[in-house]
Structure formats: C-alpha cells, structure tokens
Design a protein around this motif. Sequence first.
Motif, PDB file in Angstrom:
ATOM      1  N   MET A  63      -0.033   6.368   2.868  1.00 53.53           N
ATOM      2  CA  MET A  63      -0.737   6.257   1.599  1.00 53.53           C
ATOM      3  C   MET A  63      -0.334   7.384   0.649  1.00 53.53           C
ATOM      4  O   MET A  63      -0.109   7.164  -0.543  1.00 53.53           O
ATOM      5  N   GLY A  64      -0.248   8.595   1.176  1.00 52.68           N
ATOM      6  CA  GLY A  64       0.149   9.735   0.345  1.00 52.68           C
ATOM      7  C   GLY A  64       1.567   9.608  -0.195  1.00 52.68           C
ATOM      8  O   GLY A  64       1.835   9.960  -1.343  1.00 52.68           O
ATOM      9  N   VAL A  69       4.863   8.390  -5.249  1.00 55.92           N
ATOM     10  CA  VAL A  69       5.717   7.562  -6.114  1.00 55.92           C
ATOM     11  C   VAL A  69       4.974   7.231  -7.406  1.00 55.92           C
ATOM     12  O   VAL A  69       5.530   7.311  -8.503  1.00 55.92           O
ATOM     13  N   VAL A  70       3.694   6.888  -7.288  1.00 61.68           N
ATOM     14  CA  VAL A  70       2.874   6.604  -8.469  1.00 61.68           C
ATOM     15  C   VAL A  70       2.753   7.854  -9.333  1.00 61.68           C
ATOM     16  O   VAL A  70       2.899   7.795 -10.559  1.00 61.68           O
ATOM     17  N   SER A  71       2.517   9.008  -8.710  1.00 61.47           N
ATOM     18  CA  SER A  71       2.404  10.269  -9.454  1.00 61.47           C
ATOM     19  C   SER A  71       3.682  10.586 -10.220  1.00 61.47           C
ATOM     20  O   SER A  71       3.633  11.018 -11.376  1.00 61.47           O
ATOM     21  N   ALA A  72       4.812  10.383  -9.578  1.00 63.73           N
ATOM     22  CA  ALA A  72       6.096  10.640 -10.239  1.00 63.73           C
ATOM     23  C   ALA A  72       6.274   9.707 -11.437  1.00 63.73           C
ATOM     24  O   ALA A  72       6.741  10.117 -12.498  1.00 63.73           O
ATOM     25  N   ARG A  86      -5.710  -0.806   1.836  1.00 63.69           N
ATOM     26  CA  ARG A  86      -6.075  -1.158   3.201  1.00 63.69           C
ATOM     27  C   ARG A  86      -4.827  -0.968   4.041  1.00 63.69           C
ATOM     28  O   ARG A  86      -3.727  -1.295   3.607  1.00 63.69           O
ATOM     29  N   PHE A  87      -5.009  -0.472   5.233  1.00 64.74           N
ATOM     30  CA  PHE A  87      -3.885  -0.268   6.146  1.00 64.74           C
ATOM     31  C   PHE A  87      -3.685  -1.565   6.924  1.00 64.74           C
ATOM     32  O   PHE A  87      -4.578  -1.986   7.650  1.00 64.74           O
ATOM     33  N   THR A  88      -2.513  -2.199   6.758  1.00 68.23           N
ATOM     34  CA  THR A  88      -2.302  -3.517   7.355  1.00 68.23           C
ATOM     35  C   THR A  88      -1.400  -3.497   8.578  1.00 68.23           C
ATOM     36  O   THR A  88      -1.596  -4.287   9.489  1.00 68.23           O
ATOM     37  N   LEU A 130       0.795  -1.597   3.647  1.00 65.17           N
ATOM     38  CA  LEU A 130      -0.436  -1.327   2.917  1.00 65.17           C
ATOM     39  C   LEU A 130      -0.794  -2.594   2.163  1.00 65.17           C
ATOM     40  O   LEU A 130       0.065  -3.209   1.529  1.00 65.17           O
ATOM     41  N   GLY A 131      -2.061  -2.972   2.207  1.00 63.32           N
ATOM     42  CA  GLY A 131      -2.519  -4.153   1.488  1.00 63.32           C
ATOM     43  C   GLY A 131      -3.524  -3.768   0.436  1.00 63.32           C
ATOM     44  O   GLY A 131      -4.169  -2.721   0.512  1.00 63.32           O
ATOM     45  N   ARG A 132      -3.654  -4.621  -0.572  1.00 62.85           N
ATOM     46  CA  ARG A 132      -4.596  -4.358  -1.669  1.00 62.85           C
ATOM     47  C   ARG A 132      -4.436  -2.944  -2.192  1.00 62.85           C
ATOM     48  O   ARG A 132      -5.426  -2.227  -2.411  1.00 62.85           O
ATOM     49  N   CYS A 133      -3.232  -2.546  -2.385  1.00 61.23           N
ATOM     50  CA  CYS A 133      -2.936  -1.191  -2.836  1.00 61.23           C
ATOM     51  C   CYS A 133      -2.931  -1.163  -4.364  1.00 61.23           C
ATOM     52  O   CYS A 133      -2.092  -1.811  -5.002  1.00 61.23           O
ATOM     53  N   VAL A 134      -3.883  -0.427  -4.918  1.00 55.46           N
ATOM     54  CA  VAL A 134      -4.068  -0.387  -6.365  1.00 55.46           C
ATOM     55  C   VAL A 134      -4.236   1.061  -6.811  1.00 55.46           C
ATOM     56  O   VAL A 134      -4.952   1.841  -6.192  1.00 55.46           O
TER      57      VAL A 134
END
Length: 140
Positions: A63-64, A69-72, A86-88, A130-134
């Motif tokens: 997740m981190g 990647v999102v932070s960058a 969610r961890f899938t 990862l699921g439902r990753c928002v």
Amino acid sequence: MAARPLADVAVGDVVGPVTVPVTRETLVAYAGASGDQNPIHQDEDVARSVGLPDVIAHGMWTMGAAGSVVSAWAGDPGRVVEFGTRFTKPVVVPTSGASIDVEGAVRTVDAETGRVTLDVTVTADGQKVLGRCVAVVRLD
C-alpha cells in the motif's frame, strides 16, 4: 518538488504505469522500520509451512509503495488527503525479487475543493493485489 496544478488535470488522465521493485532486503528493512517481524515476510520455510508459495511482502509495504506513486504524481506527499484499499492477494517475493505495477486514472476533479479522486490499480505478476484502491489528492 512542485505540486501538480489542478488546471492541468482532467477526468480520465492516467497516472503511471510505474513499476516498483521489491526484494527480500526491502522486506527486512520494512520489518525493522514497521516492527512487523512476522516470519512469513522473511523466511520461506515458515511461509511455505503456512501454505504460502514463498515469502510475501507486507500488505502495508504494498500500500505504501502504491501511495508513493500517487505522491510523486501529486508533486507533494502532503497533498494526499485520503488513501484506502483492500488487500486482495499477497505479493510473492522469491529470492530473485519481484515488483508491483501501479497505475491510476483520474475519476473526478472537484474545482470547488481542489480535490482529485484517483482509481489506483496495483498488480504483481498480472494479478491485482490491491482492490478498491482509491486516493484523494488536494491540488489547489
């Protein structure tokens, strides 16, 4: 690093794909930093004894890594105001190492709040891990 301007973002814009490597050494370092010394993340015999194919990455490491990647993309980690998933499936890390692939798409842009919602997809070996990753990012 400069923050991404809201005016430069539109629904459907793509983030990535970015490949993030993970090695056994990464997991040892993460275990030390996080305090999660569960042996399934470092000892293949223990991992296999509980039915896993090999050592697996910590879910929170995965997740981190996706969050980085999102932070960058946002240009500043402080701009990520929400991040959930969610961890899938586990990320299996053989002795040769592994990687995750992170990509996303802008779902919404809210000019009033300056927030952008991203749908993030994280895979390892072609499988969604990862699921439902928002992520919600404040750009203005």
